[in-house]
Scaffold this motif. Structure first.
Motif, PDB file in Angstrom:
ATOM      1  N   GLU A  46      -7.105   2.290  -8.170  1.00  0.00           N
ATOM      2  CA  GLU A  46      -6.423   1.068  -7.743  1.00  0.00           C
ATOM      3  C   GLU A  46      -6.169   1.107  -6.230  1.00  0.00           C
ATOM      4  O   GLU A  46      -6.385   0.106  -5.529  1.00  0.00           O
ATOM      5  CB  GLU A  46      -5.092   0.971  -8.506  1.00  0.00           C
ATOM      6  CG  GLU A  46      -4.426  -0.364  -8.479  1.00  0.00           C
ATOM      7  CD  GLU A  46      -3.161  -0.353  -9.331  1.00  0.00           C
ATOM      8  OE1 GLU A  46      -2.099  -0.737  -8.798  1.00  0.00           O
ATOM      9  OE2 GLU A  46      -3.224   0.033 -10.507  1.00  0.00           O
TER      10      GLU A  46
ATOM     11  N   PHE B 219       0.829  -1.204   0.000  1.00  0.00           N
ATOM     12  CA  PHE B 219       0.000   0.000   0.000  1.00  0.00           C
ATOM     13  C   PHE B 219       0.862   1.252   0.000  1.00  0.00           C
ATOM     14  O   PHE B 219       0.598   2.202  -0.747  1.00  0.00           O
ATOM     15  CB  PHE B 219      -0.938  -0.025   1.221  1.00  0.00           C
ATOM     16  CG  PHE B 219      -1.802   1.188   1.340  1.00  0.00           C
ATOM     17  CD1 PHE B 219      -2.828   1.411   0.436  1.00  0.00           C
ATOM     18  CD2 PHE B 219      -1.604   2.105   2.361  1.00  0.00           C
ATOM     19  CE1 PHE B 219      -3.638   2.528   0.541  1.00  0.00           C
ATOM     20  CE2 PHE B 219      -2.404   3.216   2.473  1.00  0.00           C
ATOM     21  CZ  PHE B 219      -3.424   3.436   1.559  1.00  0.00           C
TER      22      PHE B 219
ATOM     23  N   PHE C  37      -7.764  -1.295  -3.357  1.00  0.00           N
ATOM     24  CA  PHE C  37      -6.857  -2.016  -2.460  1.00  0.00           C
ATOM     25  C   PHE C  37      -7.208  -1.720  -1.001  1.00  0.00           C
ATOM     26  O   PHE C  37      -7.231  -2.627  -0.163  1.00  0.00           O
ATOM     27  CB  PHE C  37      -5.407  -1.618  -2.766  1.00  0.00           C
ATOM     28  CG  PHE C  37      -4.374  -2.477  -2.091  1.00  0.00           C
ATOM     29  CD1 PHE C  37      -4.030  -3.710  -2.617  1.00  0.00           C
ATOM     30  CD2 PHE C  37      -3.734  -2.047  -0.931  1.00  0.00           C
ATOM     31  CE1 PHE C  37      -3.075  -4.499  -2.008  1.00  0.00           C
ATOM     32  CE2 PHE C  37      -2.778  -2.825  -0.316  1.00  0.00           C
ATOM     33  CZ  PHE C  37      -2.445  -4.056  -0.853  1.00  0.00           C
TER      34      PHE C  37
END
Length: 136
Positions: free
Chosen positions: A101, A17, A105
């Motif tokens: 994205e 991340f 996530f």
């Protein structure tokens, strides 16, 4: 990095991340840098447009100062500005894809930035657990 990856632990998820967020920051920085160059090109165009096309003009090309005419330099600077605009547009599209994205996530792995409240379905359980009796 949009592939479906299995992570062994929370630390691996967090590192992935953070890497994604770093990529996002790099794209933002590049867009800012190119936007500054585009505005410099626009200032040059604005400054030399009213001049006589046969007037002497100097241009820095690859670290070398070359003598040209305004008529030769103006179209080249305009092309460069337009090219910068196209690159900025593509980077902005990449930025939006990367944001989506990252959001996906975050939702997939239930990642919340510090200070952000927990989702509504978890709040009643917190209230029940935190209500207590004061003993004096």
């Amino acid at each position: 990095m949009g592939e479906n990856v299995k992570f062994g632990n929370d630390q691996a998820v967090l590192q992935h991340f953070q890497g994604m967020r770093q990529e996002l920051s790099q794209i933002w920085a590049k867009i800012g840098e190119l936007d500054m160059e585009r505005s410099e090109h626009s200032l040059v165009i604005k400054a030399i447009e009213p001049l006589d096309k046969d007037r002497k003009c100097f241009r820095l090309i690859g670290g070398v100062l070359v003598e040209r005419t305004v008529g030769e330099v103006l179209p080249a600077v305009a092309r460069n500005r337009d090219g910068l605009s196209a690159v900025i547009e593509k980077l902005t599209e990449q930025l939006e894809k990367k944001k989506n994205e990252i959001t996906a996530f975050q939702q997939q792995y239930n990642i919340r930035p510090k200070g952000e409240e927990q989702p509504q379905e978890q709040k009643p359980a917190e209230k029940a657990a935190s209500s207590g009796v004061l003993v004096g």
